[in-house]
Design an enzyme around this catalytic site. Structure first.
Site, short mmCIF file in Angstrom:
data_model
loop_
_atom_site.label_atom_id
_atom_site.label_comp_id
_atom_site.label_asym_id
_atom_site.label_seq_id
_atom_site.Cartn_x
_atom_site.Cartn_y
_atom_site.Cartn_z
N ALA A 1 6.91 7.72 7.63
CA ALA A 1 5.70 7.47 6.87
C ALA A 1 5.95 7.90 5.43
O ALA A 1 7.05 8.30 5.07
CB ALA A 1 4.53 8.24 7.47
N LYS A 2 4.90 7.82 4.66
CA LYS A 2 5.04 8.12 3.24
C LYS A 2 5.57 9.52 2.98
O LYS A 2 6.28 9.76 2.02
CB LYS A 2 3.70 7.95 2.53
CG LYS A 2 3.43 6.51 2.17
CD LYS A 2 2.14 6.38 1.39
CE LYS A 2 1.56 5.01 1.61
NZ LYS A 2 0.13 4.98 1.80
N ARG A 3 5.22 10.47 3.91
CA ARG A 3 5.67 11.84 3.67
C ARG A 3 7.20 11.95 3.65
O ARG A 3 7.77 12.86 3.10
CB ARG A 3 5.09 12.79 4.71
CG ARG A 3 5.55 12.50 6.11
CD ARG A 3 5.03 13.49 7.14
NE ARG A 3 5.43 13.05 8.46
CZ ARG A 3 4.77 12.20 9.22
NH1 ARG A 3 3.62 11.71 8.80
NH2 ARG A 3 5.23 11.85 10.40
N HIS A 4 7.86 10.96 4.31
CA HIS A 4 9.32 10.95 4.28
C HIS A 4 9.78 10.18 3.04
O HIS A 4 10.35 9.10 3.16
CB HIS A 4 9.89 10.28 5.52
CG HIS A 4 9.42 10.90 6.81
ND1 HIS A 4 8.34 10.43 7.51
CD2 HIS A 4 9.89 11.97 7.50
CE1 HIS A 4 8.17 11.16 8.60
NE2 HIS A 4 9.08 12.10 8.62
N THR B 1 0.83 -1.21 0.00
CA THR B 1 0.00 0.00 0.00
C THR B 1 0.86 1.25 0.00
O THR B 1 0.34 2.35 -0.07
CB THR B 1 -0.91 0.02 1.24
OG1 THR B 1 -0.10 -0.18 2.40
CG2 THR B 1 -1.94 -1.10 1.19
#
Ligand code: GLU
Ligand code: ZN
Length: 320
Positions: free
Chosen positions: A249-252, A17
């Site tokens: 998280a994805k933001r990183h 995901t």
């Protein structure tokens, strides 16, 4: 005749995901080391039941990430979406025995009915609206004109379980989340049910994973009890956090293993970082297999692992 305990069976259970990042790499390495160092097996399961969040191509990426790190696994990966018969059977059994019930509430219905989202993890407690409301799934769908999901009837009271790393742990699923979904209204089986059924059918004896899943363990224990399935040993390891203490998280985006791979980073530097932050003495380049003879989980610190920008820059610059 002396009988030694059977070798442990651990597992890696990534979800396609989002891209795997350094935090996943560390948890997976720990699961792999913990099992392999004692002659155990390690299985791979692709947790791809959440069709709305699964992104095409990510399974291929995560397989490439694991291979890049130097991790292997035994047998063929179990791809959850390919065979849901066991999940259906488990959900049906819970319904039949009155341990679960049909629910026609939408997410919005639940939010409106609930007092407040649970402050710690943003989960909304289901207030039990559909408990005892419908005679069957078919009746629920007929009477409401909506698709029905299935909720597990959570018994009141605290659930005590033992974490091999942290000792006695307690959660209160009835207060934290209430009756939780085992099958969603869109027909997908929910994570909690799938983990329990698939860990049992794969013969998993040890679940080592990030400690964000510790509250889920109590729910999984209740499902195992209801379905007569064995409890594995649980080990929850601290997460990797950024300089502000927030979990990766994805933001990183720059911590994604796929980015490091593409940049030509030496994976042995990542493995060495994972080993050192887990309290193991290691040179600054290491393959997973090289640590096996001296891996000792007792040295694992039980606090979150900060990933400083400077450390990340060093990792990214490491070339073979
Ligand atoms: N697939 C889950 C995740 O990526 C992990 C499930 C588990 O380890 O129990 O968050
Ligand atoms: Zn409902």
């Amino acid at each position: 005749m002396s009988s030694s305990p059977p070798p442990p069976v651990g597992r890696l259970a990534p979800s396609p995901t989002g891209l795997l990042h350094l935090g996943h790499a560390r948890s997976f390495l720990l699961a792999w080391w913990h099992s392999r160092a004692r002659g155990g097996r390690i299985l791979l399961r692709i947790e791809d039941l959440d069709a709305g969040r699964v992104r095409p191509g990510l399974t291929r990426e995560l397989l490439a990430d694991l291979a890049w790190l130097g991790l292997d696994w035994d047998g063929e990966p179990l791809v959850q979406s390919r065979d849901t018969a066991a999940l259906r059977a488990a959900a049906d059994e819970l319904l039949l025995r009155g341990l679960a019930y049909p629910c026609t509430c939408s997410r919005r219905d639940v939010e409106l009915a609930a007092s407040a989202p649970h402050p710690e993890d943003g989960e909304t407690r289901y207030p039990g609206t559909c408990r005892g409301r419908y005679a069957s799934v078919a009746a629920a769908e007929r009477e409401s004109g909506r698709p029905a999901g299935v909720r597990f009837r959570v018994p009141d009271g605290k659930v005590l379980w033992r974490d091999e790393l942290r000792g006695l742990s307690r959660h209160d699923p009835a207060r934290e989340v209430g009756d939780f979904l085992v099958a969603r209204r869109d027909g997908a089986y929910a994570y909690q049910l799938a983990v329990v059924v698939d860990d049992a059918r794969q013969g998993v004896t040890e679940v080592l994973r990030g400690d964000d899943l510790a509250p889920s363990t109590a729910r999984q224990l209740l499902l195992q009890r209801a379905l007569g399935l064995p409890h594995p040993r649980w080990l929850h390891v601290p997460l990797v956090v950024d300089e502000d203490g927030r979990r990766l998280a994805k933001r990183h985006g720059d911590v994604a293993l796929a980015s490091l791979r593409a940049e030509g980073t030496d994976p042995r530097a990542v493995v060495a970082w994972a080993a050192r932050t887990a309290g193991q003495s290691a040179p600054d380049r290491l393959t997973p297999a090289e640590l096996l003879p001296r891996f000792d989980l007792a040295r694992l610190p039980l606090s979150p692992v900060p990933l400083a920008a400077a450390t990340l820059a060093q990792l990214r610059a490491a070339r073979p």
